[in-house]
Design a protein around this motif. Structure first.
Motif, PDB file in Angstrom:
ATOM      1  N   GLN A 170      -0.121   5.527  13.774  1.00 53.34           N
ATOM      2  CA  GLN A 170      -0.488   6.692  12.966  1.00 53.34           C
ATOM      3  C   GLN A 170      -0.069   6.495  11.504  1.00 53.34           C
ATOM      4  OE1 GLN A 170      -2.595   9.042  13.546  1.00 53.34           O
ATOM      5  NE2 GLN A 170      -1.469  10.800  14.300  1.00 53.34           N
ATOM      6  N   GLU A 171       1.116   5.939  11.310  1.00 53.60           N
ATOM      7  CA  GLU A 171       1.621   5.674   9.963  1.00 53.60           C
ATOM      8  C   GLU A 171       0.735   4.661   9.229  1.00 53.60           C
ATOM      9  OE1 GLU A 171       5.566   3.530   8.874  1.00 53.60           O
ATOM     10  OE2 GLU A 171       6.060   5.606   9.425  1.00 53.60           O
ATOM     11  N   VAL A 172       0.329   3.607   9.923  1.00 52.26           N
ATOM     12  CA  VAL A 172      -0.564   2.603   9.319  1.00 52.26           C
ATOM     13  C   VAL A 172      -1.893   3.247   8.945  1.00 52.26           C
ATOM     14  CG1 VAL A 172      -1.912   0.501   9.797  1.00 52.26           C
ATOM     15  CG2 VAL A 172       0.502   0.623  10.467  1.00 52.26           C
ATOM     16  N   ARG A 173      -2.445   4.049   9.838  1.00 49.97           N
ATOM     17  CA  ARG A 173      -3.715   4.722   9.561  1.00 49.97           C
ATOM     18  C   ARG A 173      -3.606   5.617   8.324  1.00 49.97           C
ATOM     19  NH1 ARG A 173      -5.338   6.330  15.782  1.00 49.97           N
ATOM     20  NH2 ARG A 173      -6.377   4.349  16.242  1.00 49.97           N
ATOM     21  N   LEU A 174      -2.518   6.383   8.242  1.00 49.56           N
ATOM     22  CA  LEU A 174      -2.340   7.287   7.099  1.00 49.56           C
ATOM     23  C   LEU A 174      -2.179   6.510   5.785  1.00 49.56           C
ATOM     24  CD1 LEU A 174      -0.056   9.995   8.702  1.00 49.56           C
ATOM     25  CD2 LEU A 174      -2.362  10.346   7.790  1.00 49.56           C
ATOM     26  N   THR A 175      -1.437   5.421   5.820  1.00 46.15           N
ATOM     27  CA  THR A 175      -1.256   4.596   4.621  1.00 46.15           C
ATOM     28  C   THR A 175      -2.598   4.031   4.159  1.00 46.15           C
ATOM     29  OG1 THR A 175       0.991   4.028   5.260  1.00 46.15           O
ATOM     30  CG2 THR A 175      -0.091   2.547   3.697  1.00 46.15           C
ATOM     31  N   LYS A 176      -3.357   3.492   5.078  1.00 43.31           N
ATOM     32  CA  LYS A 176      -4.676   2.926   4.744  1.00 43.31           C
ATOM     33  C   LYS A 176      -5.629   4.023   4.254  1.00 43.31           C
ATOM     34  CE  LYS A 176      -3.909  -1.362   6.123  1.00 43.31           C
ATOM     35  NZ  LYS A 176      -3.968  -2.510   5.240  1.00 43.31           N
ATOM     36  N   ALA A 177      -5.553   5.203   4.864  1.00 39.95           N
ATOM     37  CA  ALA A 177      -6.411   6.319   4.447  1.00 39.95           C
ATOM     38  C   ALA A 177      -6.046   6.782   3.030  1.00 39.95           C
ATOM     39  CB  ALA A 177      -6.292   7.481   5.429  1.00 39.95           C
ATOM     40  N   ARG A 178      -4.745   6.846   2.722  1.00 38.58           N
ATOM     41  CA  ARG A 178      -4.315   7.209   1.353  1.00 38.58           C
ATOM     42  C   ARG A 178      -4.878   6.211   0.347  1.00 38.58           C
ATOM     43  NH1 ARG A 178       0.448   9.025   3.736  1.00 38.58           N
ATOM     44  NH2 ARG A 178       1.501   7.030   3.588  1.00 38.58           N
ATOM     45  N   GLU A 179      -4.801   4.933   0.679  1.00 40.46           N
ATOM     46  CA  GLU A 179      -5.342   3.899  -0.204  1.00 40.46           C
ATOM     47  C   GLU A 179      -6.843   4.093  -0.402  1.00 40.46           C
ATOM     48  OE1 GLU A 179      -4.221   0.205   1.658  1.00 40.46           O
ATOM     49  OE2 GLU A 179      -2.089   0.544   1.248  1.00 40.46           O
ATOM     50  N   ALA A 180      -7.548   4.410   0.670  1.00 39.12           N
ATOM     51  CA  ALA A 180      -8.993   4.624   0.581  1.00 39.12           C
ATOM     52  C   ALA A 180      -9.319   5.856  -0.257  1.00 39.12           C
ATOM     53  CB  ALA A 180      -9.604   4.755   1.976  1.00 39.12           C
ATOM     54  N   LEU A 181      -8.504   6.885  -0.146  1.00 38.80           N
ATOM     55  CA  LEU A 181      -8.719   8.089  -0.963  1.00 38.80           C
ATOM     56  C   LEU A 181      -8.590   7.768  -2.453  1.00 38.80           C
ATOM     57  CD1 LEU A 181      -6.773  10.747   1.121  1.00 38.80           C
ATOM     58  CD2 LEU A 181      -9.206  10.854   0.538  1.00 38.80           C
ATOM     59  N   LEU A 182      -7.707   6.853  -2.782  1.00 41.01           N
ATOM     60  CA  LEU A 182      -7.461   6.502  -4.177  1.00 41.01           C
ATOM     61  C   LEU A 182      -8.402   5.424  -4.699  1.00 41.01           C
ATOM     62  CD1 LEU A 182      -3.560   6.386  -4.086  1.00 41.01           C
ATOM     63  CD2 LEU A 182      -5.022   8.262  -4.864  1.00 41.01           C
ATOM     64  N   ASP A 183      -8.793   4.491  -3.848  1.00 38.34           N
ATOM     65  CA  ASP A 183      -9.512   3.308  -4.304  1.00 38.34           C
ATOM     66  C   ASP A 183     -11.002   3.296  -4.008  1.00 38.34           C
ATOM     67  OD1 ASP A 183      -7.009   2.406  -5.094  1.00 38.34           O
ATOM     68  OD2 ASP A 183      -6.711   1.204  -3.289  1.00 38.34           O
ATOM     69  N   THR A 184     -11.513   4.291  -3.282  1.00 42.50           N
ATOM     70  CA  THR A 184     -12.936   4.282  -2.941  1.00 42.50           C
ATOM     71  C   THR A 184     -13.557   5.642  -3.246  1.00 42.50           C
ATOM     72  OG1 THR A 184     -12.741   5.117  -0.664  1.00 42.50           O
ATOM     73  CG2 THR A 184     -12.426   2.745  -0.985  1.00 42.50           C
ATOM     74  N   ASN A 185     -14.869   5.669  -3.183  1.00 43.57           N
ATOM     75  CA  ASN A 185     -15.608   6.922  -3.335  1.00 43.57           C
ATOM     76  C   ASN A 185     -16.097   7.436  -1.980  1.00 43.57           C
ATOM     77  OD1 ASN A 185     -15.342   7.039  -6.135  1.00 43.57           O
ATOM     78  ND2 ASN A 185     -17.083   5.648  -6.424  1.00 43.57           N
ATOM     79  N   GLN A 186     -15.529   6.926  -0.905  1.00 45.13           N
ATOM     80  CA  GLN A 186     -15.932   7.374   0.424  1.00 45.13           C
ATOM     81  C   GLN A 186     -15.605   8.851   0.588  1.00 45.13           C
ATOM     82  OE1 GLN A 186     -13.584   4.803   2.980  1.00 45.13           O
ATOM     83  NE2 GLN A 186     -15.340   3.442   3.331  1.00 45.13           N
ATOM     84  N   THR A 187     -16.418   9.510   1.404  1.00 45.47           N
ATOM     85  CA  THR A 187     -16.149  10.919   1.697  1.00 45.47           C
ATOM     86  C   THR A 187     -14.926  11.008   2.616  1.00 45.47           C
ATOM     87  OG1 THR A 187     -17.499  10.990   3.703  1.00 45.47           O
ATOM     88  CG2 THR A 187     -18.626  11.463   1.596  1.00 45.47           C
ATOM     89  N   ILE A 188     -14.374  12.204   2.723  1.00 50.84           N
ATOM     90  CA  ILE A 188     -13.230  12.427   3.603  1.00 50.84           C
ATOM     91  C   ILE A 188     -13.616  12.084   5.044  1.00 50.84           C
ATOM     92  CG2 ILE A 188     -11.576  14.143   4.463  1.00 50.84           C
ATOM     93  CD1 ILE A 188     -11.269  13.506   1.440  1.00 50.84           C
ATOM     94  N   THR A 189     -14.816  12.454   5.448  1.00 48.54           N
ATOM     95  CA  THR A 189     -15.291  12.154   6.802  1.00 48.54           C
ATOM     96  C   THR A 189     -15.376  10.651   7.025  1.00 48.54           C
ATOM     97  OG1 THR A 189     -16.528  14.219   6.886  1.00 48.54           O
ATOM     98  CG2 THR A 189     -17.183  12.501   8.452  1.00 48.54           C
ATOM     99  N   GLU A 190     -15.931   9.923   6.072  1.00 49.28           N
ATOM    100  CA  GLU A 190     -16.027   8.461   6.200  1.00 49.28           C
ATOM    101  C   GLU A 190     -14.635   7.833   6.315  1.00 49.28           C
ATOM    102  OE1 GLU A 190     -20.096   7.353   3.751  1.00 49.28           O
ATOM    103  OE2 GLU A 190     -18.254   7.766   2.605  1.00 49.28           O
ATOM    104  N   ILE A 191     -13.724   8.290   5.485  1.00 52.72           N
ATOM    105  CA  ILE A 191     -12.361   7.750   5.529  1.00 52.72           C
ATOM    106  C   ILE A 191     -11.721   8.044   6.880  1.00 52.72           C
ATOM    107  CG2 ILE A 191     -10.030   7.995   4.557  1.00 52.72           C
ATOM    108  CD1 ILE A 191     -11.420   8.355   1.793  1.00 52.72           C
ATOM    109  N   ALA A 192     -11.865   9.279   7.344  1.00 52.20           N
ATOM    110  CA  ALA A 192     -11.286   9.648   8.641  1.00 52.20           C
ATOM    111  C   ALA A 192     -11.814   8.750   9.752  1.00 52.20           C
ATOM    112  CB  ALA A 192     -11.582  11.110   8.958  1.00 52.20           C
TER     113      ALA A 192
END
Length: 186
Positions: A129-151
């Protein structure tokens, strides 16, 4: 009566049961690890022991083929944890379960759980879960993906679950986190 899983482990030479139990054969006077490649004994002649010491106390001698008293076959807790961490990091987008990680390392799931928690302070699934959250935070900052795509791209089954877990971890919903970081940069 012997547990079916123990007998199955013996006849299949199942390495994941090594360290969970040892089996001794009355007719030979020898005890082995479950993964021993020796001839399959007659079931009624088999006794199960939790430790090698217990088998020795009952008059059985160590098998020369599998050497059950030589502990070099047992990975250290650090090695087990590092192998599990590698598997988790490689597969964080997928649905990963404790049994799958344990099978990949060839150890008992409960042994993995205890060892991993002792070494890291977290269960393998908490670490995942921690790895997923870290990677998701990075995606929120570094990509234009939607929240749904990131999830969905980071192993969360739904946007609502992702948002709940993310907010619990950071104090912000994913969209507010993204806005806050970008507004503080500008």
């Amino acid at each position: 009566m012997m547990e079916t899983s123990y007998w199955d482990a013996i006849i299949n030479n199942d390495k994941s049961f090594d360290g969970v139990f040892f089996y001794a054969v009355k007719s030979t006077g020898i005890f082995c690890r479950p993964s021993c490649k020796s001839k399959i004994p007659i079931q009624k002649n088999v006794h199960i022991y939790k430790t090698a010491v217990e088998a020795e106390r009952n008059g059985f001698r160590s098998c020369k083929r599998c050497c059950p008293t030589d502990r070099s076959w047992v990975d250290s807790s650090e090695e087990i944890s590092n192998k599990a961490i590698f598997i988790i990091k490689q597969n964080f987008q997928d649905e990963v379960q404790l049994n799958q990680i344990a099978a990949a390392i060839a150890i008992d799931p409960y042994h993995l759980l205890r060892t991993f928690k002792k070494h890291t302070g977290k269960t393998p699934l908490e670490y995942l879960q921690e790895v997923r959250l870290t990677k998701a935070r990075e995606a929120l900052l570094d990509t234009n993906q939607t929240i749904t795509e990131i999830a969905l791209n980071h192993g969360f089954n739904s946007t609502a679950y992702f948002s709940t877990v993310f907010k619990k971890s950071t104090g912000y919903s994913p969209s507010k986190f993204r806005k806050k970081i970008f507004s503080s940069v500008n």
